[in-house]
Design a protein around this motif. Structure first.
Motif, PDB file in Angstrom:
ATOM      1  N   SER A 167     -15.035  66.312-114.166  1.00  0.00           N
ATOM      2  CA  SER A 167     -16.079  66.800-113.277  1.00  0.00           C
ATOM      3  C   SER A 167     -16.466  65.677-112.320  1.00  0.00           C
ATOM      4  CB  SER A 167     -17.305  67.230-114.082  1.00  0.00           C
ATOM      5  OG  SER A 167     -17.904  66.099-114.692  1.00  0.00           O
ATOM      6  N   ILE A 168     -17.157  66.029-111.273  1.00  0.00           N
ATOM      7  CA  ILE A 168     -17.662  65.009-110.352  1.00  0.00           C
ATOM      8  C   ILE A 168     -18.576  64.054-111.116  1.00  0.00           C
ATOM      9  CG2 ILE A 168     -19.218  64.612-108.395  1.00  0.00           C
ATOM     10  CD1 ILE A 168     -18.006  67.083-107.072  1.00  0.00           C
ATOM     11  N   ARG A 169     -19.417  64.612-111.962  1.00  0.00           N
ATOM     12  CA  ARG A 169     -20.361  63.792-112.730  1.00  0.00           C
ATOM     13  C   ARG A 169     -19.627  62.810-113.643  1.00  0.00           C
ATOM     14  NH1 ARG A 169     -25.325  66.547-115.196  1.00  0.00           N
ATOM     15  NH2 ARG A 169     -26.031  65.949-113.157  1.00  0.00           N
ATOM     16  N   LEU A 170     -18.610  63.281-114.354  1.00  0.00           N
ATOM     17  CA  LEU A 170     -17.866  62.409-115.263  1.00  0.00           C
ATOM     18  C   LEU A 170     -17.171  61.288-114.488  1.00  0.00           C
ATOM     19  CD1 LEU A 170     -16.751  61.714-118.060  1.00  0.00           C
ATOM     20  CD2 LEU A 170     -14.863  63.291-117.597  1.00  0.00           C
ATOM     21  N   ASP A 177     -19.772  58.805-113.285  1.00  0.00           N
ATOM     22  CA  ASP A 177     -20.314  57.991-114.384  1.00  0.00           C
ATOM     23  C   ASP A 177     -19.293  56.987-114.914  1.00  0.00           C
ATOM     24  OD1 ASP A 177     -22.700  59.331-114.132  1.00  0.00           O
ATOM     25  OD2 ASP A 177     -22.390  60.622-115.887  1.00  0.00           O
ATOM     26  N   GLU A 178     -18.040  57.414-115.051  1.00  0.00           N
ATOM     27  CA  GLU A 178     -16.993  56.522-115.581  1.00  0.00           C
ATOM     28  C   GLU A 178     -16.777  55.290-114.715  1.00  0.00           C
ATOM     29  OE1 GLU A 178     -13.342  58.742-115.871  1.00  0.00           O
ATOM     30  OE2 GLU A 178     -13.613  59.114-117.998  1.00  0.00           O
ATOM     31  N   PHE A 179     -16.871  55.475-113.395  1.00  0.00           N
ATOM     32  CA  PHE A 179     -16.502  54.396-112.482  1.00  0.00           C
ATOM     33  C   PHE A 179     -17.648  53.917-111.601  1.00  0.00           C
ATOM     34  CE2 PHE A 179     -12.630  56.627-113.624  1.00  0.00           C
ATOM     35  CZ  PHE A 179     -11.841  55.564-114.028  1.00  0.00           C
ATOM     36  N   ASP A 180     -18.859  54.328-111.941  1.00  0.00           N
ATOM     37  CA  ASP A 180     -20.042  53.900-111.202  1.00  0.00           C
ATOM     38  C   ASP A 180     -19.907  54.182-109.700  1.00  0.00           C
ATOM     39  OD1 ASP A 180     -22.623  52.904-111.078  1.00  0.00           O
ATOM     40  OD2 ASP A 180     -21.944  50.862-110.666  1.00  0.00           O
ATOM     41  N   GLN A 202     -21.129  56.936-106.685  1.00  0.00           N
ATOM     42  CA  GLN A 202     -22.179  57.923-106.424  1.00  0.00           C
ATOM     43  C   GLN A 202     -21.589  59.333-106.426  1.00  0.00           C
ATOM     44  OE1 GLN A 202     -23.912  56.893-102.665  1.00  0.00           O
ATOM     45  NE2 GLN A 202     -25.140  55.246-103.528  1.00  0.00           N
ATOM     46  N   LYS A 203     -22.246  60.234-107.157  1.00  0.00           N
ATOM     47  CA  LYS A 203     -21.801  61.631-107.190  1.00  0.00           C
ATOM     48  C   LYS A 203     -21.799  62.218-105.781  1.00  0.00           C
ATOM     49  CE  LYS A 203     -24.833  62.504-110.242  1.00  0.00           C
ATOM     50  NZ  LYS A 203     -25.792  62.858-111.239  1.00  0.00           N
ATOM     51  N   SER A 204     -22.801  61.840-105.008  1.00  0.00           N
ATOM     52  CA  SER A 204     -22.901  62.390-103.650  1.00  0.00           C
ATOM     53  C   SER A 204     -21.719  61.950-102.785  1.00  0.00           C
ATOM     54  CB  SER A 204     -24.219  61.973-102.994  1.00  0.00           C
ATOM     55  OG  SER A 204     -24.310  60.560-102.900  1.00  0.00           O
ATOM     56  N   LEU A 205     -21.203  60.746-103.010  1.00  0.00           N
ATOM     57  CA  LEU A 205     -20.042  60.284-102.257  1.00  0.00           C
ATOM     58  C   LEU A 205     -18.821  61.144-102.581  1.00  0.00           C
ATOM     59  CD1 LEU A 205     -18.437  58.315-100.467  1.00  0.00           C
ATOM     60  CD2 LEU A 205     -18.124  56.900-102.500  1.00  0.00           C
ATOM     61  N   ILE A 206     -18.583  61.368-103.867  1.00  0.00           N
ATOM     62  CA  ILE A 206     -17.446  62.192-104.274  1.00  0.00           C
ATOM     63  C   ILE A 206     -17.590  63.600-103.704  1.00  0.00           C
ATOM     64  CG2 ILE A 206     -16.197  63.177-106.238  1.00  0.00           C
ATOM     65  CD1 ILE A 206     -17.176  60.692-107.858  1.00  0.00           C
ATOM     66  N   SER A 207     -18.760  64.144-103.814  1.00  0.00           N
ATOM     67  CA  SER A 207     -19.016  65.495-103.307  1.00  0.00           C
ATOM     68  C   SER A 207     -18.796  65.576-101.792  1.00  0.00           C
ATOM     69  CB  SER A 207     -20.442  65.915-103.659  1.00  0.00           C
ATOM     70  OG  SER A 207     -20.708  67.197-103.163  1.00  0.00           O
ATOM     71  N   TRP A 221     -10.294  54.340-101.008  1.00  0.00           N
ATOM     72  CA  TRP A 221      -9.550  53.439-101.885  1.00  0.00           C
ATOM     73  C   TRP A 221     -10.184  53.428-103.283  1.00  0.00           C
ATOM     74  CZ3 TRP A 221      -5.577  50.397 -99.534  1.00  0.00           C
ATOM     75  CH2 TRP A 221      -4.864  49.598-100.433  1.00  0.00           C
ATOM     76  N   THR A 222     -11.510  53.340-103.322  1.00  0.00           N
ATOM     77  CA  THR A 222     -12.231  53.327-104.592  1.00  0.00           C
ATOM     78  C   THR A 222     -11.993  54.609-105.370  1.00  0.00           C
ATOM     79  OG1 THR A 222     -13.943  51.909-103.651  1.00  0.00           O
ATOM     80  CG2 THR A 222     -14.526  53.112-105.644  1.00  0.00           C
ATOM     81  N   LEU A 223     -12.095  55.727-104.691  1.00  0.00           N
ATOM     82  CA  LEU A 223     -11.898  57.002-105.367  1.00  0.00           C
ATOM     83  C   LEU A 223     -10.444  57.154-105.841  1.00  0.00           C
ATOM     84  CD1 LEU A 223     -13.290  59.480-106.365  1.00  0.00           C
ATOM     85  CD2 LEU A 223     -12.917  60.550-104.145  1.00  0.00           C
ATOM     86  N   CYS A 224      -9.503  56.692-105.049  1.00  0.00           N
ATOM     87  CA  CYS A 224      -8.100  56.718-105.482  1.00  0.00           C
ATOM     88  C   CYS A 224      -7.910  55.897-106.754  1.00  0.00           C
ATOM     89  CB  CYS A 224      -7.184  56.197-104.375  1.00  0.00           C
ATOM     90  SG  CYS A 224      -6.892  57.383-103.047  1.00  0.00           S
ATOM     91  N   GLU A 225      -8.504  54.721-106.797  1.00  0.00           N
ATOM     92  CA  GLU A 225      -8.399  53.895-108.011  1.00  0.00           C
ATOM     93  C   GLU A 225      -9.017  54.610-109.206  1.00  0.00           C
ATOM     94  OE1 GLU A 225      -9.937  49.951-107.453  1.00  0.00           O
ATOM     95  OE2 GLU A 225      -8.248  49.357-106.204  1.00  0.00           O
ATOM     96  N   ALA A 226     -10.157  55.254-108.997  1.00  0.00           N
ATOM     97  CA  ALA A 226     -10.815  55.977-110.083  1.00  0.00           C
ATOM     98  C   ALA A 226      -9.942  57.132-110.581  1.00  0.00           C
ATOM     99  CB  ALA A 226     -12.178  56.501-109.625  1.00  0.00           C
TER     100      ALA A 226
END
Length: 91
Positions: free
Chosen positions: A30-33, A36-39, A41-46, A61-66
């Motif tokens: 989930s977006i929340r998981l 939370d796993e990679f610190d 912001q949920k709003s950034l992912i959304s 880049w950060t989201l790709c790594e996550a």
């Protein structure tokens, strides 16, 4: 940053958001998981997944790594789904 041809930019942002969401869902996170796993912001992912604003390279880049994904793979997936002869530059 405002692009000269914003309609064409929207195509890229739509593909980007679709690929990010598809990868996250493939991993059954989930977006929340993920946030939370990679610190992250949920709003950034959304915002990235919904194509709300133009992403910064460092955010992608950060989201790709996550997502345990190479940024180059993300861009390749986008490139593979662009219309034939797609270009942001008017010829």
């Amino acid at each position: 940053m405002q692009h000269k041809n914003s309609k064409k930019s929207e195509i890229i942002f739509k593909l980007l958001s679709n690929e990010l969401k598809k990868e996250r869902e493939k991993q059954k996170k989930s977006i929340r998981l993920l946030a939370d796993e990679f610190d992250i912001q949920k709003s950034l992912i959304s915002r990235l997944e919904n194509g709300i604003n133009e992403p910064k390279l460092i955010s992608l880049w950060t989201l790709c790594e996550a997502l345990n994904m190479k940024p180059s793979n993300l861009f390749k997936r986008i490139e593979d789904n662009l219309p034939v002869e797609f270009s942001l530059i008017e010829k």
